[in-house]
Motif scaffolding. Structure first.
Motif, PDB file in Angstrom:
ATOM      1  N   HIS A 185      -4.816   3.168  -5.286  1.00  0.00           N
ATOM      2  CA  HIS A 185      -5.233   3.585  -6.634  1.00  0.00           C
ATOM      3  C   HIS A 185      -6.574   4.304  -6.558  1.00  0.00           C
ATOM      4  O   HIS A 185      -6.765   5.379  -7.145  1.00  0.00           O
ATOM      5  CB  HIS A 185      -5.308   2.336  -7.513  1.00  0.00           C
ATOM      6  CG  HIS A 185      -5.646   2.582  -8.943  1.00  0.00           C
ATOM      7  ND1 HIS A 185      -6.957   2.722  -9.378  1.00  0.00           N
ATOM      8  CD2 HIS A 185      -4.867   2.674 -10.043  1.00  0.00           C
ATOM      9  CE1 HIS A 185      -6.958   2.889 -10.690  1.00  0.00           C
ATOM     10  NE2 HIS A 185      -5.703   2.880 -11.116  1.00  0.00           N
TER      11      HIS A 185
ATOM     12  N   LEU B 257      -4.912  -1.508  -4.937  1.00  0.00           N
ATOM     13  CA  LEU B 257      -6.117  -0.901  -5.492  1.00  0.00           C
ATOM     14  C   LEU B 257      -6.740   0.117  -4.532  1.00  0.00           C
ATOM     15  O   LEU B 257      -7.374   1.078  -4.971  1.00  0.00           O
ATOM     16  CB  LEU B 257      -7.132  -1.972  -5.869  1.00  0.00           C
ATOM     17  CG  LEU B 257      -6.776  -2.776  -7.123  1.00  0.00           C
ATOM     18  CD1 LEU B 257      -7.785  -3.895  -7.333  1.00  0.00           C
ATOM     19  CD2 LEU B 257      -6.693  -1.884  -8.347  1.00  0.00           C
ATOM     20  N   ARG B 258      -6.560  -0.074  -3.252  1.00  0.00           N
ATOM     21  CA  ARG B 258      -7.039   0.920  -2.276  1.00  0.00           C
ATOM     22  C   ARG B 258      -6.330   2.252  -2.510  1.00  0.00           C
ATOM     23  O   ARG B 258      -6.972   3.310  -2.578  1.00  0.00           O
ATOM     24  CB  ARG B 258      -6.809   0.424  -0.846  1.00  0.00           C
ATOM     25  CG  ARG B 258      -7.274   1.407   0.212  1.00  0.00           C
ATOM     26  CD  ARG B 258      -7.307   0.791   1.599  1.00  0.00           C
ATOM     27  NE  ARG B 258      -6.134   0.033   1.954  1.00  0.00           N
ATOM     28  CZ  ARG B 258      -5.243   0.404   2.871  1.00  0.00           C
ATOM     29  NH1 ARG B 258      -5.402   1.529   3.537  1.00  0.00           N
ATOM     30  NH2 ARG B 258      -4.207  -0.355   3.138  1.00  0.00           N
TER      31      ARG B 258
ATOM     32  N   TYR C  50       0.835  -1.203   0.000  1.00  0.00           N
ATOM     33  CA  TYR C  50       0.000   0.000   0.000  1.00  0.00           C
ATOM     34  C   TYR C  50       0.871   1.254   0.000  1.00  0.00           C
ATOM     35  O   TYR C  50       0.643   2.182  -0.781  1.00  0.00           O
ATOM     36  CB  TYR C  50      -0.930  -0.013   1.218  1.00  0.00           C
ATOM     37  CG  TYR C  50      -1.693   1.265   1.408  1.00  0.00           C
ATOM     38  CD1 TYR C  50      -2.765   1.594   0.580  1.00  0.00           C
ATOM     39  CD2 TYR C  50      -1.343   2.157   2.421  1.00  0.00           C
ATOM     40  CE1 TYR C  50      -3.470   2.781   0.758  1.00  0.00           C
ATOM     41  CE2 TYR C  50      -2.046   3.340   2.605  1.00  0.00           C
ATOM     42  CZ  TYR C  50      -3.104   3.647   1.772  1.00  0.00           C
ATOM     43  OH  TYR C  50      -3.792   4.816   1.952  1.00  0.00           O
TER      44      TYR C  50
ATOM     45  N   SER D  44      -1.393  -8.935  -2.885  1.00  0.00           N
ATOM     46  CA  SER D  44      -1.267  -7.537  -2.471  1.00  0.00           C
ATOM     47  C   SER D  44      -2.140  -6.594  -3.290  1.00  0.00           C
ATOM     48  O   SER D  44      -2.185  -5.401  -3.013  1.00  0.00           O
ATOM     49  CB  SER D  44       0.197  -7.089  -2.557  1.00  0.00           C
ATOM     50  OG  SER D  44       0.639  -7.096  -3.897  1.00  0.00           O
ATOM     51  N   ILE D  45      -2.875  -7.120  -4.264  1.00  0.00           N
ATOM     52  CA  ILE D  45      -3.615  -6.240  -5.171  1.00  0.00           C
ATOM     53  C   ILE D  45      -4.675  -5.411  -4.458  1.00  0.00           C
ATOM     54  O   ILE D  45      -4.903  -4.257  -4.818  1.00  0.00           O
ATOM     55  CB  ILE D  45      -4.201  -7.018  -6.371  1.00  0.00           C
ATOM     56  CG1 ILE D  45      -4.603  -6.055  -7.496  1.00  0.00           C
ATOM     57  CG2 ILE D  45      -5.351  -7.887  -5.943  1.00  0.00           C
ATOM     58  CD1 ILE D  45      -3.473  -5.329  -8.141  1.00  0.00           C
ATOM     59  N   SER D  46      -5.313  -5.950  -3.436  1.00  0.00           N
ATOM     60  CA  SER D  46      -6.348  -5.162  -2.756  1.00  0.00           C
ATOM     61  C   SER D  46      -5.747  -3.932  -2.078  1.00  0.00           C
ATOM     62  O   SER D  46      -6.353  -2.844  -2.099  1.00  0.00           O
ATOM     63  CB  SER D  46      -7.128  -6.009  -1.755  1.00  0.00           C
ATOM     64  OG  SER D  46      -6.280  -6.505  -0.755  1.00  0.00           O
ATOM     65  N   ASP D  47      -4.560  -4.063  -1.491  1.00  0.00           N
ATOM     66  CA  ASP D  47      -3.885  -2.912  -0.886  1.00  0.00           C
ATOM     67  C   ASP D  47      -3.506  -1.882  -1.948  1.00  0.00           C
ATOM     68  O   ASP D  47      -3.658  -0.678  -1.750  1.00  0.00           O
ATOM     69  CB  ASP D  47      -2.636  -3.344  -0.134  1.00  0.00           C
ATOM     70  CG  ASP D  47      -2.945  -4.131   1.117  1.00  0.00           C
ATOM     71  OD1 ASP D  47      -4.022  -3.895   1.715  1.00  0.00           O
ATOM     72  OD2 ASP D  47      -2.120  -4.975   1.504  1.00  0.00           O
TER      73      ASP D  47
END
Length: 90
Positions: A56, A53-54, A12, A48-51
């Protein structure tokens, strides 16, 4: 990173740093986040994509650009995230 300093350890925080660099480059070109039409997110770990995208979403919530995510191995192993953008200034 300035003087080849280590990037943050957290995906993130790395994404936030990437986006700070992007926003500075956009400003130099006379553009801003709302001019971005496409982003590409490269991560070394799909988990780690959710972190990422947050972070982003915090920058591009209004623009809502097309977005592609790819899991890759980056050349500098300290980095977990890389972000590319395309902007249109008419």
């Amino acid at each position: 990173m300035p003087d080849d300093a280590d990037p943050p350890d957290d995906p993130y925080e790395q994404a936030k740093r990437c986006l700070e660099i992007i926003q500075a480059a956009l400003a130099e070109a006379g553009a801003g986040a709302n001019d971005v039409v496409r982003t590409r997110i490269f991560v070394t770990d799909a988990g780690s994509i959710s972190d990422v995208l947050r972070a982003h979403g915090e920058v591009f919530a209004q623009a809502r650009p097309a977005c592609t995510g790819v899991v890759v191995e980056l050349l500098d192993p300290r980095w977990l995230v890389e972000i590319e953008v395309e902007a249109y200034v008419g």
